[in-house]
Design a protein around this motif. Structure first.
Motif, PDB file in Angstrom:
ATOM      1  N   UNK A  48       0.677  -1.015   0.174  1.00  8.50           N
ATOM      2  CA  UNK A  48      -0.228  -0.109  -0.402  1.00  8.50           C
ATOM      3  C   UNK A  48       1.046   0.853   0.221  1.00  8.50           C
ATOM      4  N   UNK A  49       1.927   1.406   0.771  1.00 10.36           N
ATOM      5  CA  UNK A  49       2.781   2.249   1.075  1.00 10.36           C
ATOM      6  C   UNK A  49       3.658   2.537  -0.375  1.00 10.36           C
ATOM      7  N   UNK A  54       3.561   5.642  -4.755  1.00  8.28           N
ATOM      8  CA  UNK A  54       4.249   5.970  -6.444  1.00  8.28           C
ATOM      9  C   UNK A  54       2.432   6.495  -7.237  1.00  8.28           C
ATOM     10  N   UNK A  55       1.807   6.701  -6.760  1.00  8.69           N
ATOM     11  CA  UNK A  55       1.011   7.632  -7.081  1.00  8.69           C
ATOM     12  C   UNK A  55       0.814   8.862  -7.215  1.00  8.69           C
ATOM     13  N   UNK A  56       1.314   9.428  -6.129  1.00  9.50           N
ATOM     14  CA  UNK A  56       1.871  10.238  -5.542  1.00  9.50           C
ATOM     15  C   UNK A  56       3.040  10.957  -6.241  1.00  9.50           C
ATOM     16  N   UNK A  77       8.779  20.721  -6.537  1.00 13.82           N
ATOM     17  CA  UNK A  77      10.229  20.077  -7.683  1.00 13.82           C
ATOM     18  C   UNK A  77      11.279  21.699  -6.800  1.00 13.82           C
ATOM     19  N   UNK A  78      11.052  22.692  -6.930  1.00 12.60           N
ATOM     20  CA  UNK A  78      12.614  22.940  -6.054  1.00 12.60           C
ATOM     21  C   UNK A  78      12.601  23.161  -4.540  1.00 12.60           C
ATOM     22  N   UNK A  79      12.092  22.505  -4.024  1.00 12.04           N
ATOM     23  CA  UNK A  79      12.303  22.682  -2.550  1.00 12.04           C
ATOM     24  C   UNK A  79      11.965  20.180  -1.960  1.00 12.04           C
ATOM     25  N   UNK A  80      11.282  20.370  -3.333  1.00 10.55           N
ATOM     26  CA  UNK A  80      10.707  18.286  -3.436  1.00 10.55           C
ATOM     27  C   UNK A  80      10.293  18.043  -2.093  1.00 10.55           C
ATOM     28  N   UNK A  85       9.259  13.438  -0.807  1.00 12.07           N
ATOM     29  CA  UNK A  85       8.867  13.090  -0.335  1.00 12.07           C
ATOM     30  C   UNK A  85       8.118  11.288   0.141  1.00 12.07           C
ATOM     31  N   UNK A  86       7.540  11.734  -1.326  1.00 16.17           N
ATOM     32  CA  UNK A  86       6.673  10.206  -1.827  1.00 16.17           C
ATOM     33  C   UNK A  86       7.945   9.713  -2.423  1.00 16.17           C
ATOM     34  N   UNK A  87       9.573   9.957  -2.734  1.00 13.96           N
ATOM     35  CA  UNK A  87      10.184   8.884  -3.496  1.00 13.96           C
ATOM     36  C   UNK A  87      10.852   8.011  -1.930  1.00 13.96           C
TER      37      UNK A  87
END
Length: 184
Positions: A48-49, A54-56, A77-80, A85-87
């Motif tokens: 699930x995580x 991945x969806x995010x 983007x710039x602050x990621x 966070x999702x990655x």
């Protein structure tokens, strides 16, 4: 470790050397496939995580191509803050699954196409920053709801580190909602 097996009906046995970790991993998968609830709950949580993150990532990358709001782009983007966070969740869930001898289950092709089309359709009618923020908040809210449901459903059936990962994902989604409210 040496494994013996019948050599396709020929006389004598053949041998093969197999690393213990491979055998242990295979046996674990077989045992857990026979109904070990604890491990199945862990795997379900981790998948699930993995799928949620991945969806995010996919949705944010798609929306970045659409939005022209520099402030929103900066947060994404710039602050990621959001994508990175999702990655982190994505990679952590995958690594835990792989270390335990499981392959991660990504989003299916149908789900990816459906999401891509829904994002395009929703932004075709309204690509304003407010509408994009609303879409992201709705996505994060669905993530929060599912995380809470799974935490309640398997409260005592998952390992502490897996439960903690789900709780962190829930907190991350809640923080995303708060950050995105300013764009409504």
């Amino acid at each position: 470790m040496v494994v013996y097996w019948n050599n396709n009906g020929k006389n004598g046995n053949s041998t093969i050397d197999i690393e213990d970790s491979f055998i242990i991993s295979y046996v674990k998968k077989w045992i857990y496939s026979k109904g070990d609830t604890l491990m199945n709950a862990d795997v379900e949580f981790l998948n699930y995580v993995y799928q949620n993150s991945q969806m995010g990532i996919d949705t944010l990358e798609q929306l970045l191509e659409i939005t022209e709001d520099e402030k929103l782009r900066k947060i994404v983007v710039k602050n990621y803050i959001l994508i990175e966070g999702y990655r982190k969740f994505h990679n952590e869930a995958r690594d835990i699954l792989n270390r335990s001898g499981y392959d991660e289950k990504g989003l299916g092709t149908f789900e990816k196409i459906r999401t891509y089309l829904m994002v395009n359709l929703q932004t075709m009618a309204d690509d304003s920053t407010s509408h994009i923020a609303k879409m992201l908040i709705q996505g994060s809210s669905m993530g929060i709801t599912e995380a809470v449901k799974k935490l309640h459903q398997y409260e005592n059936d998952v390992e502490k580190d897996v439960k903690k990962l789900m709780e962190r994902l829930q907190e991350f989604e809640e923080e995303n909602v708060e950050k995105l409210k300013e764009f409504l």
